[in-house]
Scaffold this active site. Structure first.
Site, PDB file in Angstrom:
ATOM      1  N   ALA A 160       3.895   4.687  15.718  1.00 53.28           N
ATOM      2  CA  ALA A 160       4.499   4.846  14.395  1.00 53.28           C
ATOM      3  C   ALA A 160       4.100   6.148  13.709  1.00 53.28           C
ATOM      4  O   ALA A 160       4.864   6.696  12.911  1.00 53.28           O
ATOM      5  CB  ALA A 160       4.160   3.655  13.506  1.00 53.28           C
ATOM      6  N   GLU A 199      -3.544  -5.631  22.249  1.00 51.01           N
ATOM      7  CA  GLU A 199      -3.223  -4.255  22.646  1.00 51.01           C
ATOM      8  C   GLU A 199      -4.277  -3.674  23.591  1.00 51.01           C
ATOM      9  O   GLU A 199      -5.475  -3.828  23.355  1.00 51.01           O
ATOM     10  CB  GLU A 199      -3.150  -3.413  21.362  1.00 51.01           C
ATOM     11  CG  GLU A 199      -2.403  -2.120  21.502  1.00 51.01           C
ATOM     12  CD  GLU A 199      -2.049  -1.530  20.132  1.00 51.01           C
ATOM     13  OE1 GLU A 199      -2.336  -0.344  19.939  1.00 51.01           O
ATOM     14  OE2 GLU A 199      -1.500  -2.261  19.277  1.00 51.01           O
ATOM     15  N   GLY A 222       0.832  -1.192   0.000  1.00 53.52           N
ATOM     16  CA  GLY A 222       0.000   0.000   0.000  1.00 53.52           C
ATOM     17  C   GLY A 222       0.865   1.238   0.000  1.00 53.52           C
ATOM     18  O   GLY A 222       2.032   1.199  -0.382  1.00 53.52           O
ATOM     19  N   ARG A 223       0.285   2.343   0.466  1.00 57.12           N
ATOM     20  CA  ARG A 223       1.035   3.602   0.498  1.00 57.12           C
ATOM     21  C   ARG A 223       2.289   3.488   1.350  1.00 57.12           C
ATOM     22  O   ARG A 223       3.374   3.924   0.956  1.00 57.12           O
ATOM     23  CB  ARG A 223       0.143   4.722   1.047  1.00 57.12           C
ATOM     24  CG  ARG A 223      -1.116   5.018   0.254  1.00 57.12           C
ATOM     25  CD  ARG A 223      -1.940   6.085   0.950  1.00 57.12           C
ATOM     26  NE  ARG A 223      -3.214   6.340   0.318  1.00 57.12           N
ATOM     27  CZ  ARG A 223      -4.343   5.704   0.626  1.00 57.12           C
ATOM     28  NH1 ARG A 223      -4.325   4.757   1.553  1.00 57.12           N
ATOM     29  NH2 ARG A 223      -5.463   5.998   0.008  1.00 57.12           N
ATOM     30  N   ILE A 224       2.139   2.920   2.550  1.00 55.69           N
ATOM     31  CA  ILE A 224       3.267   2.859   3.481  1.00 55.69           C
ATOM     32  C   ILE A 224       4.312   1.867   2.999  1.00 55.69           C
ATOM     33  O   ILE A 224       5.515   2.158   3.024  1.00 55.69           O
ATOM     34  CB  ILE A 224       2.766   2.519   4.903  1.00 55.69           C
ATOM     35  CG1 ILE A 224       1.850   3.631   5.415  1.00 55.69           C
ATOM     36  CG2 ILE A 224       3.950   2.323   5.849  1.00 55.69           C
ATOM     37  CD1 ILE A 224       1.097   3.286   6.683  1.00 55.69           C
ATOM     38  N   SER A 280       1.790  -2.384  11.312  1.00 57.55           N
ATOM     39  CA  SER A 280       0.427  -2.359  10.764  1.00 57.55           C
ATOM     40  C   SER A 280      -0.595  -2.626  11.862  1.00 57.55           C
ATOM     41  O   SER A 280      -1.096  -1.689  12.488  1.00 57.55           O
ATOM     42  CB  SER A 280       0.298  -3.360   9.623  1.00 57.55           C
ATOM     43  OG  SER A 280       0.676  -4.661  10.037  1.00 57.55           O
ATOM     44  N   ARG A 281      -0.919  -3.905  12.114  1.00 60.16           N
ATOM     45  CA  ARG A 281      -1.833  -4.279  13.195  1.00 60.16           C
ATOM     46  C   ARG A 281      -1.294  -5.531  13.886  1.00 60.16           C
ATOM     47  O   ARG A 281      -0.753  -6.427  13.238  1.00 60.16           O
ATOM     48  CB  ARG A 281      -3.250  -4.534  12.663  1.00 60.16           C
ATOM     49  CG  ARG A 281      -4.012  -3.265  12.296  1.00 60.16           C
ATOM     50  CD  ARG A 281      -4.316  -2.430  13.530  1.00 60.16           C
ATOM     51  NE  ARG A 281      -5.083  -1.222  13.229  1.00 60.16           N
ATOM     52  CZ  ARG A 281      -4.555  -0.026  13.019  1.00 60.16           C
ATOM     53  NH1 ARG A 281      -3.235   0.124  13.037  1.00 60.16           N
ATOM     54  NH2 ARG A 281      -5.327   1.016  12.783  1.00 60.16           N
ATOM     55  N   HIS A 333       2.643   1.583  19.892  1.00 59.25           N
ATOM     56  CA  HIS A 333       1.756   2.077  18.833  1.00 59.25           C
ATOM     57  C   HIS A 333       1.986   3.570  18.566  1.00 59.25           C
ATOM     58  O   HIS A 333       1.052   4.379  18.619  1.00 59.25           O
ATOM     59  CB  HIS A 333       0.296   1.810  19.201  1.00 59.25           C
ATOM     60  CG  HIS A 333      -0.608   1.727  18.010  1.00 59.25           C
ATOM     61  ND1 HIS A 333      -1.734   0.946  17.974  1.00 59.25           N
ATOM     62  CD2 HIS A 333      -0.554   2.340  16.787  1.00 59.25           C
ATOM     63  CE1 HIS A 333      -2.338   1.077  16.802  1.00 59.25           C
ATOM     64  NE2 HIS A 333      -1.638   1.917  16.073  1.00 59.25           N
TER      65      HIS A 333
END
Length: 256
Positions: free
Chosen positions: A224, A204, A91-93, A174-175, A222
């Site tokens: 980033a 989390e 994706g974008r990242i 990401s997750r 978390h």
């Protein structure tokens, strides 16, 4: 009948919202893409560099009073330059991480995604992997950039970790639930892989206890996208989404 008109998520990911129920109730859902791409990509590289060069481990070593002088074999790490970076989710990242990898470190990029991107391949000399295991077997660094959906839950599990090189590092911004953290703890403890650096967690804000005592993992809470510039942009975008929705217009980042 609920009076809520919009859930303006202050993030790119939206796995914290029941989209089907929201759709059923006529509630709009928006997120904040694009504005945090650069920042998350930077944090990904901060983690990658830190785990490869054992920065956090070295800091703890020095603060504990263990440093008695230079030694040729003290806390040896590994280079990023000219190594192979495997990007899971283009994706974008993921694309921005590839930009830094190629232009900053002359890394070879391979990637796994649900679809091939030939333009990306031409731009970065990247190689598409049709299967995740094909990427895991050869990558020196594996960076996760997929959304959390049913198909990606525990995408990285015991089997996938065993597929990685014993010298490889796993990075996740990401997750959390994309990685089986219990399996990751076992793999790190047994040196199945060399190390990991993660910013997100399966349960989390709790972290699997077995990860906490390991030296070959870096854990960040978390953060980033946590820079002043980016969090300001995220706030403005979330606010714009709300204003547009409440004034009867289509929010710019409405999720379909």
């Amino acid at each position: 009948r609920p009076t809520v008109k919009i859930f303006a998520n202050y993030a790119v990911g939206f796995d914290n919202i029941d989209r089907e129920k929201a759709k059923e109730l006529g509630i709009m859902i928006t997120n904040t893409p694009d504005v945090l791409t650069d920042t998350v990509a930077e944090h990904t590289f901060a983690l990658m560099l830190s785990i490869a060069h054992r920065v956090v481990e070295a800091d703890k070593f020095l603060r504990a009073g263990k440093y008695v002088g230079w030694a040729p074999m003290l806390l040896l790490g590994t280079d990023l330059s000219r190594k192979t970076l495997g990007i899971v989710g283009l994706g974008r990242i993921g694309g921005r991480v590839a930009f830094h990898a190629v232009n900053g470190f002359n890394m070879k990029v391979i990637y796994y995604d649900i679809k091939r991107n030939e333009e990306f391949e031409k731009t970065y000399g990247a190689v598409f992997c049709e299967k995740l295991d094909d990427l895991l077997r050869v990558a020196d660094f594996v960076s996760i950039h997929v959304p959390l959906i049913p198909q990606t839950h525990h995408l990285i599990d015991e089997t996938q970790l065993r597929s990685m090189k014993p010298t490889a590092y796993l990075i996740n911004t990401s997750r959390g639930a994309i990685i089986n953290e219990t399996a990751l703890a076992v793999a790190l403890n047994s040196k199945t892989i060399a190390g990991a650096a993660i910013d997100v967690f399966e349960f989390e804000p709790k972290v699997v206890p077995e990860l906490m005592g390991l030296d070959n993992i870096i854990l960040t809470p978390h953060i980033a996208s946590a820079t002043e510039e980016t969090r300001t942009k995220m706030s403005e975008l979330a606010a714009t989404n709300i204003i547009e929705a409440l004034e009867g217009r289509t929010p710019p980042n409405l999720l379909k």
